[in-house]
Enzyme design. Sequence first.
Site, short mmCIF file in Angstrom:
data_model
loop_
_atom_site.label_atom_id
_atom_site.label_comp_id
_atom_site.label_asym_id
_atom_site.label_seq_id
_atom_site.Cartn_x
_atom_site.Cartn_y
_atom_site.Cartn_z
N ASP A 184 38.47 -31.04 -35.07
CA ASP A 184 38.80 -29.81 -35.78
C ASP A 184 40.05 -29.23 -35.12
O ASP A 184 40.01 -28.79 -33.97
CB ASP A 184 37.62 -28.84 -35.67
CG ASP A 184 37.85 -27.53 -36.42
OD1 ASP A 184 39.01 -27.21 -36.75
OD2 ASP A 184 36.86 -26.79 -36.64
N HIS A 185 41.16 -29.25 -35.85
CA HIS A 185 42.43 -28.85 -35.24
C HIS A 185 42.49 -27.36 -34.92
O HIS A 185 43.38 -26.91 -34.20
CB HIS A 185 43.60 -29.23 -36.17
CG HIS A 185 44.85 -29.57 -35.44
ND1 HIS A 185 45.19 -29.03 -34.21
CD2 HIS A 185 45.88 -30.40 -35.76
CE1 HIS A 185 46.35 -29.51 -33.81
NE2 HIS A 185 46.79 -30.34 -34.72
N ARG A 186 41.55 -26.57 -35.44
CA ARG A 186 41.54 -25.15 -35.11
C ARG A 186 41.16 -24.92 -33.66
O ARG A 186 41.64 -23.98 -33.02
CB ARG A 186 40.56 -24.41 -36.02
CG ARG A 186 40.90 -24.44 -37.50
CD ARG A 186 39.80 -23.85 -38.34
NE ARG A 186 38.53 -24.57 -38.18
CZ ARG A 186 37.38 -24.21 -38.75
NH1 ARG A 186 37.34 -23.14 -39.54
NH2 ARG A 186 36.28 -24.91 -38.55
#
Length: 268
Positions: free
Chosen positions: A240-242
């Site tokens: 999850d790039h967040r």
Amino acid sequence: RSAPAAAAAAPVAAAPAAAAAPAAAAAAPKGVDAKALADKLGMKYKVLPNSGMRKTIAKRLTEAWQTIPHFGLAVDCEIDNLLKLRAELNAKSGEKISVNDFVVKAVAVALAKYPAANVSWHEDGILQYENVDVSVAVSTDGGLITPIVKNADRKGLATISAEVKELAKKAKDGKLKPEEFQGGTFSVSNLGMFGIKSFTSIINPPQSCILSVGAGEKRPVVKGDALAIATVMSLTLTVDHRSVDGAVGAEFLKLLKGLIEDPITLML
């Protein structure tokens, strides 16, 4: 592609404001109605009723894919040392420790050493977990579910192996308790037993990472300036790039690769 999203763990996000809901609904793609199209074209079929688990999987996978910015990182690991150690341990103990048990242990040790990957996204702040609880994807007649090996970094290979076997049996028998599959801080999905070389998994929310494990196979490798043959296993980390940046994912995979290729360090 695997989908261990049946392990419901996170509360559903709050609905948007009422004024914004109609616009969001109008913008959401509806896709093709397979049944209506088949009926229109006169295509013959039979309906296999969706179980509650299958409906949950479909809902959570769709939400995960539409709301989480996925990206993947891949690495190849030479596992001849791991296979040799596994054979020695199994011969001495009479256990049947699997390659996947080594992977679960290596993931847990890597997360303990590098907790930046042991996280979940939340608007209030990234949650960095103190425990290392590894969810392991298990295929059942109703779909995939991810029972959890809790505190896996503190457990030996034999204990992990026994727990995975017990949890898998309970999953297939439909006897898992909610606390045995709800939660987890990181997921592992292995399709190597089916001969799959590599694949990319959909994230199991609210976790930020899932590791896809391919089959170990003999491949040509370069050692120094010479060609050699080694048993190689491909790993793909979806994040999850967040909450996990590319550099964090890369550092985690580098550490994991080192542990898998030098598995005696898992004993320390």
